[in-house]
Design a protein around this motif. Sequence first.
Motif, PDB file in Angstrom:
ATOM      1  N   CYS A 157       1.276  15.339   7.084  1.00  0.00           N
ATOM      2  CA  CYS A 157       0.280  15.428   8.263  1.00  0.00           C
ATOM      3  C   CYS A 157       1.412  15.949   9.475  1.00  0.00           C
ATOM      4  N   GLY A 158       2.705  16.184   9.338  1.00  0.00           N
ATOM      5  CA  GLY A 158       3.506  16.560  10.274  1.00  0.00           C
ATOM      6  C   GLY A 158       4.026  15.181  11.411  1.00  0.00           C
ATOM      7  N   SER A 159       3.855  14.121  10.997  1.00  0.00           N
ATOM      8  CA  SER A 159       3.982  13.178  11.744  1.00  0.00           C
ATOM      9  C   SER A 159       5.562  12.655  11.552  1.00  0.00           C
ATOM     10  N   MET A 160       6.381  12.198  12.552  1.00  0.00           N
ATOM     11  CA  MET A 160       7.431  11.809  12.524  1.00  0.00           C
ATOM     12  C   MET A 160       7.560  10.467  11.501  1.00  0.00           C
ATOM     13  N   VAL A 161       8.546  10.351  10.637  1.00  0.00           N
ATOM     14  CA  VAL A 161       8.623   9.082   9.793  1.00  0.00           C
ATOM     15  C   VAL A 161       9.614   8.108  10.328  1.00  0.00           C
ATOM     16  N   ASN A 162       8.897   6.948  10.485  1.00  0.00           N
ATOM     17  CA  ASN A 162       9.485   5.713  10.973  1.00  0.00           C
ATOM     18  C   ASN A 162      10.002   5.021   9.616  1.00  0.00           C
ATOM     19  N   GLN A 163      11.222   4.969   9.446  1.00  0.00           N
ATOM     20  CA  GLN A 163      12.138   4.428   8.176  1.00  0.00           C
ATOM     21  C   GLN A 163      11.447   2.937   8.004  1.00  0.00           C
ATOM     22  N   GLN A 164      11.667   2.243   9.183  1.00  0.00           N
ATOM     23  CA  GLN A 164      11.313   0.726   9.051  1.00  0.00           C
ATOM     24  C   GLN A 164       9.998   0.546   8.640  1.00  0.00           C
ATOM     25  N   GLN A 165       8.889   1.261   9.272  1.00  0.00           N
ATOM     26  CA  GLN A 165       7.551   0.980   9.054  1.00  0.00           C
ATOM     27  C   GLN A 165       7.328   1.429   7.625  1.00  0.00           C
ATOM     28  N   THR A 166       7.858   2.546   7.338  1.00  0.00           N
ATOM     29  CA  THR A 166       7.633   3.010   5.814  1.00  0.00           C
ATOM     30  C   THR A 166       7.892   1.914   4.967  1.00  0.00           C
ATOM     31  N   ILE A 167       9.192   1.388   5.256  1.00  0.00           N
ATOM     32  CA  ILE A 167       9.497   0.376   4.068  1.00  0.00           C
ATOM     33  C   ILE A 167       8.819  -0.428   4.049  1.00  0.00           C
ATOM     34  N   ASN A 168       8.016  -1.110   5.282  1.00  0.00           N
ATOM     35  CA  ASN A 168       7.088  -2.140   5.280  1.00  0.00           C
ATOM     36  C   ASN A 168       5.812  -1.955   4.634  1.00  0.00           C
ATOM     37  N   TYR A 169       5.396  -0.547   4.855  1.00  0.00           N
ATOM     38  CA  TYR A 169       4.285  -0.084   4.309  1.00  0.00           C
ATOM     39  C   TYR A 169       4.252  -0.114   2.899  1.00  0.00           C
ATOM     40  N   ASN A 170       5.651   0.522   2.417  1.00  0.00           N
ATOM     41  CA  ASN A 170       5.928   0.575   0.915  1.00  0.00           C
ATOM     42  C   ASN A 170       5.602  -0.879   0.397  1.00  0.00           C
ATOM     43  N   PHE A 171       6.488  -1.841   1.246  1.00  0.00           N
ATOM     44  CA  PHE A 171       6.405  -3.095   0.601  1.00  0.00           C
ATOM     45  C   PHE A 171       4.953  -3.663   0.432  1.00  0.00           C
ATOM     46  N   ASN A 172       4.262  -3.692   1.667  1.00  0.00           N
ATOM     47  CA  ASN A 172       2.887  -4.178   1.504  1.00  0.00           C
ATOM     48  C   ASN A 172       1.970  -3.431   0.482  1.00  0.00           C
ATOM     49  N   SER A 173       2.043  -2.159   0.471  1.00  0.00           N
ATOM     50  CA  SER A 173       1.174  -1.233  -0.556  1.00  0.00           C
ATOM     51  C   SER A 173       1.901  -1.765  -2.065  1.00  0.00           C
ATOM     52  N   ASN A 174       2.924  -2.095  -2.314  1.00  0.00           N
ATOM     53  CA  ASN A 174       3.385  -2.533  -3.594  1.00  0.00           C
ATOM     54  C   ASN A 174       2.770  -4.069  -3.752  1.00  0.00           C
ATOM     55  N   THR A 175       2.788  -4.646  -2.878  1.00  0.00           N
ATOM     56  CA  THR A 175       1.992  -6.148  -2.952  1.00  0.00           C
ATOM     57  C   THR A 175       0.570  -6.016  -3.165  1.00  0.00           C
ATOM     58  N   ASN A 176      -0.194  -5.131  -2.454  1.00  0.00           N
ATOM     59  CA  ASN A 176      -1.600  -5.134  -2.701  1.00  0.00           C
ATOM     60  C   ASN A 176      -1.762  -4.206  -4.108  1.00  0.00           C
ATOM     61  N   THR A 177      -0.861  -3.285  -4.604  1.00  0.00           N
ATOM     62  CA  THR A 177      -1.042  -2.912  -5.968  1.00  0.00           C
ATOM     63  C   THR A 177      -1.061  -3.883  -7.154  1.00  0.00           C
ATOM     64  N   THR A 178       0.108  -4.650  -6.595  1.00  0.00           N
ATOM     65  CA  THR A 178       0.433  -5.726  -7.463  1.00  0.00           C
ATOM     66  C   THR A 178      -0.728  -6.895  -7.717  1.00  0.00           C
ATOM     67  N   ASN A 179      -1.392  -6.963  -6.514  1.00  0.00           N
ATOM     68  CA  ASN A 179      -2.464  -7.908  -6.644  1.00  0.00           C
ATOM     69  C   ASN A 179      -3.814  -7.346  -7.301  1.00  0.00           C
ATOM     70  N   THR A 180      -4.060  -6.091  -6.936  1.00  0.00           N
ATOM     71  CA  THR A 180      -4.914  -5.307  -7.730  1.00  0.00           C
ATOM     72  C   THR A 180      -5.010  -5.221  -9.123  1.00  0.00           C
ATOM     73  N   ASN A 181      -3.757  -4.879  -9.434  1.00  0.00           N
ATOM     74  CA  ASN A 181      -3.409  -4.843 -10.870  1.00  0.00           C
ATOM     75  C   ASN A 181      -3.595  -6.361 -11.820  1.00  0.00           C
ATOM     76  N   THR A 182      -3.364  -7.148 -10.907  1.00  0.00           N
ATOM     77  CA  THR A 182      -3.498  -8.758 -11.377  1.00  0.00           C
ATOM     78  C   THR A 182      -4.853  -9.012 -11.825  1.00  0.00           C
ATOM     79  N   ASN A 183      -5.759  -8.626 -10.591  1.00  0.00           N
ATOM     80  CA  ASN A 183      -7.193  -9.040 -10.746  1.00  0.00           C
ATOM     81  C   ASN A 183      -7.864  -8.184 -11.884  1.00  0.00           C
ATOM     82  N   ILE A 184      -7.296  -6.653 -12.098  1.00  0.00           N
ATOM     83  CA  ILE A 184      -7.665  -5.955 -13.309  1.00  0.00           C
ATOM     84  C   ILE A 184      -7.479  -6.554 -14.587  1.00  0.00           C
TER      85      ILE A 184
END
Length: 234
Positions: free
Chosen positions: A20-47
């Motif tokens: 998308c050409g946007s500047m990458v904010n490392q801190q937000q990316t890390i948080n996003y990754n952390f939240n994403s991993n958490t959501n994925t884990t919860n989804t996998n747990t439900n499945i």
Amino acid sequence: MFCNKCGKEIPNDSRVCKFCGSMVNQQQTINYNFNSNTNTTNTNTNIKKKIYQQWWFWLIIVFLIIGLIGTAINQEEANAVNQEKANSSNVQTNNKENTQKNTNTQQTNEKSEVSKADYQKQCKKYDYNELARNPNKYKGQKIKFTGEVIQVQEGWFNSVTLRVNVTKGEYGFWEDTIWVDYTYSDENESKILKDDIIDIYGEFKGQKTYTTVLGSSMSIPQIDAKYISLNKNK
């Protein structure tokens, strides 16, 4: 890591998202990754939950049970209705058969209930020697005899067996013996005694063969009497 703008995965050392050409904010990316991993884990747990732990599974089971119960009830009601129809049909058939039997019996009785006077008029006198000579020829004929009782043998249920001489000789002695079977109409009917002179009305049955007291065989005409009355003209 993932772009904090479009969310697509990009190399960890990227400063600009190649998608998308946007500047990458490392801190937000890390948080996003952390939240994403958490959501994925919860989804996998439900499945990974077992199927019988799902609420919809038990809902399906309940509907199936209700359906089976309803089908069983409907089948039972249908069987009951069919059985009732069958019973009703059998009752109607039995009633129809009974009605037909009663009608047939009534018609038979009407035919057989000939008055005593009419029956006696139908009876004819036959020559004794002709009956003895050709018994089969006259079998079933209505016949009349007048004679003297020479033997009386009581039987069961108001029945009686008689031997009767039916030809009166010139000196007043009776001869020519016949065999007579008779049933009294009721217990109050007068009993027939030896030496009675009686009038016999009945059906000729052919020949009756019996063994005499001396052990010899004797064949004589036989009558199944319907009416017997005392003859006053001795």
